[in-house]
Design an enzyme around this catalytic site. Structure first.
Site, PDB file in Angstrom:
ATOM      1  CE  LYS A  10      45.910  47.468  42.918  1.00 36.42           C
ATOM      2  NZ  LYS A  10      45.447  48.821  43.180  1.00 36.42           N
TER       3      LYS A  10
ATOM      4  CB  SER B  50      42.489  51.668  43.438  1.00 38.28           C
ATOM      5  OG  SER B  50      42.904  50.558  42.665  1.00 38.28           O
TER       6      SER B  50
END
Length: 622
Positions: free
Chosen positions: A204, A408
């Site tokens: 991430k 995302s």
């Protein structure tokens, strides 16, 4: 004396800046009223028809996106008045719509691509447009492309043409892909800003620019993998279109330099040697070739109709619902924010309103959610997903068509759809979540400012001007971990995978569409045409009849009218004017716009819980 002179000089520059800014603001107000009238005339559909057999001139003066740019900008108006090229945002779907009509139009004798002012598009959009050109060629009509020089994007589109012409001193700039990012850790250290980051996921990397001065090994490995695959797809596409070996698209570095030097550094000859173009031609020579092919017009040019003029002769694809059975398309393009859409951001509330319109209209039998987004607000993303789920409960299937990027938050809103279609070069995945709260207590302390007070609990007074209490940090991290688990749960349910299976391809990792298909994150590779056919099939299956139904495709769009449209335009143009004025005053290079854009992400983030599903490292591909 020199110091005083420098101070006076800077004061004078400041005075001139304020004077010019005020004058420009008044001028902008005046021009916006002029533009409101001009836009009505500009957008009015022509009642003229094509009288003479002509070529369709695809003069794409701008860049491709999913949505149209409905606001006529004052800079564009001035350029058009002065007869200068005016780069604009052009809808890929408008271009496809025009070419499809041209293929069946007896008056259109061929397609000519003028790519001199084409500023580019993402690879999935270019492939979609290219596949449409290939379908056009099935009509037996020729397709010709030309430019003085070709960028990578320009050339990729040109490669679908039958013939490619280049100026005798021009070049084809095939150089490879690059994904570059800015990192701000040292700057934040100098300003003594404390970035409190809460995240889950090995890869991430959305917040790395605020924690590091370089890309982490994990993020670099992940980006290298999908960027190389995208580059290979680019080379394979050109090799297939031009019927040349893939190695000649861009030879290995040593071979490239050796062969270029053997030609005395003549890059144009090297382009010809690699068979990237059909022939070299000056503008006059090209005009003669096109005139011989399509005939001569009254103004001594080849007989043609340009893209905007031809599009104006066609029924507007955004005209609304006309038939009893329809598949509605809703575009989600840009960073997802909470509230209404503005500028390049797509508002969760705005998309929810369109989805509810589709829910309540009995003439809409299914929905295609066109996703072209790196994500954004977790709250807004979930609101959108909830409304797509409601459509499904009402018996209206939802098909997702992924564009350049559905990562995302873009993947969150897609995950529970009935069917997901992605391009092989779609950037998707990035299943992860983060929260970031920078605090400036050290910055204030350095300036001699302190904050103090009392609160009944450590959660009562959380702000960016004081140290973040440990209990607050623990709460944020616990909520982020819950958010990540919720992401896994949503994908698990939507994709019919176990949470363990999802976690293996999650952790914020980014995948190309072709990889996502292997990992079962999408159902099929294809473009919008594939998504439309799938939505029609699913909608047909929901109807209580075996008789084939003729579904029309309609586009549901956000509409700002009247004074609201004018105020929105004024707000956007004022911000652009202020940014450009400050940059010019300080003499900043154009590359500083990237700094403004990436730092500006912090101002876009408006999630009520401060939680974000955003893939920063998905963007900025050159």
């Amino acid at each position: 004396m020199k110091f005083i002179w420098n101070v006076l000089k800077w004061c004078w520059k400041g005075f001139n800046f304020i004077r010019d800014l005020v004058m420009n603001i008044f001028f902008l107000v005046f021009m916006l009223f002029v533009i409101s009238v001009f836009s009505l005339l500009h957008s009015h559909k022509s009642t003229e028809t094509l009288e003479q057999p002509s070529a369709l001139l695809l003069n794409l003066n701008g860049y491709l996106a999913d949505n149209r740019d409905e606001n006529m900008k004052w800079q564009t108006l001035l350029q058009e008045i002065n007869g200068q090229p005016a780069p604009t945002q052009i809808s890929t779907f408008d271009v496809v719509y025009a070419i499809n009509h041209a293929a069946e139009d007896e008056k259109i004798k061929g397609l000519v691509l003028d790519l001199n002012y084409f500023e580019g598009a993402d690879l999935p959009a270019l492939d979609y447009l290219g596949s449409t050109i290939n379908r056009f060629k099935q009509s037996g009509k020729p397709v010709i492309a030309y430019a003085d020089n070709y960028s990578q994007a320009q050339y990729y589109l040109a490669s679908f043409a039958d013939q490619i012409y280049l100026n005798p001193v021009g070049d084809v700039g095939i150089q490879g892909f690059s994904a570059q990012h800015l990192y701000f850790k040292s700057m934040m250290d100098k300003l003594e800003v404390t970035p409190h980051v809460f995240r889950v996921g090995t890869y991430k990397s959305a917040v790395e620019p605020f924690l590091r001065d370089d890309m982490s090994p994990d993020a670099k490995q992940n980006t290298t993998r999908w960027l190389n695959q995208m580059w290979n797809n680019y080379k394979q596409g050109i090799a297939q279109n031009r019927h040349i070996p893939e190695t000649t698209v861009l030879p290995a570095t040593e071979q490239y330099l050796t062969e270029l030097k053997a030609l005395g550094g003549n890059s144009t000859k090297y382009v010809m040697q690699r068979q990237l173009v059909t022939a070299l031609a000056t503008p006059s020579e090209l005009s003669e070739k096109l005139t011989a092919l399509f005939g001569q017009s009254d103004d001594d040019d080849f007989q043609h109709i340009d893209f905007d003029s031809y599009l104006a002769t066609l029924p507007d694809r955004l005209d609304g619902i006309k038939y009893p059975h329809n598949i509605a398309v809703i575009n989600v393009e840009g960073t997802i924010i909470d509230g209404e859409s503005y500028e390049e951001n797509v508002g969760g509330d705005s998309i929810v309103a369109l989805l509810r319109k589709a829910q309540s209209d009995d003439r809409i039998n299914g929905v295609i959610l066109r996703v072209n987004s790196p994500g954004g607000s977790a709250f807004a993303s979930e609101k959108i997903r909830q409304e797509t789920e409601q459509l499904q409960k009402l018996g209206k299937p939802v098909v997702v068509s992924m564009g350049s990027m559905a990562a995302s938050g873009g993947y969150w809103i897609s995950s529970t759809a009935d069917y997901i279609v992605a391009d092989k070069n779609t950037i998707t995945g990035s299943i992860g979540i983060f929260s970031m709260l920078p605090t400036f207590e050290k910055t204030l302390k350095k300036a001699g400012i302190s904050t103090d007070g009392v609160s009944t609990s450590p959660f009562a007074n959380v702000n960016s001007l004081q140290t973040l209490p440990k209990a607050v940090s623990e709460r944020f991290q616990a909520e982020i971990e819950h958010g990540y688990d919720a992401f896994l749960e949503v994908v698990s349910r939507g994709r019919k995978l176990s949470k363990i299976e999802v976690d293996k391809v999650a952790q914020g990792q980014v995948w190309l569409g072709q990889e996502a298909l292997q990992h079962k994150l999408v159902d099929e590779l294809g473009n919008m045409r594939v998504a439309v056919e799938k939505a029609k099939a699913l909608a047909q299956a929901k109807l209580a009849t075996d008789t084939p139904t003729d579904f029309d495709v309609v586009w549901l769009t956000e509409e700002a009218t009247g004074i609201n449209a004018l105020l929105n335009s004024f707000k956007q143009e004022s911000k652009a004017l202020l940014r450009s004025s400050v940059s010019e005053m300080l003499g900043l290079p154009k590359d500083t716009q990237q700094i403004q854009k990436e730092l500006g992400l912090l101002t876009k983030f408006n999630d009520p819980k401060g939680q974000y599903l955003y893939c920063l490292n998905c963007a900025n591909i050159k």
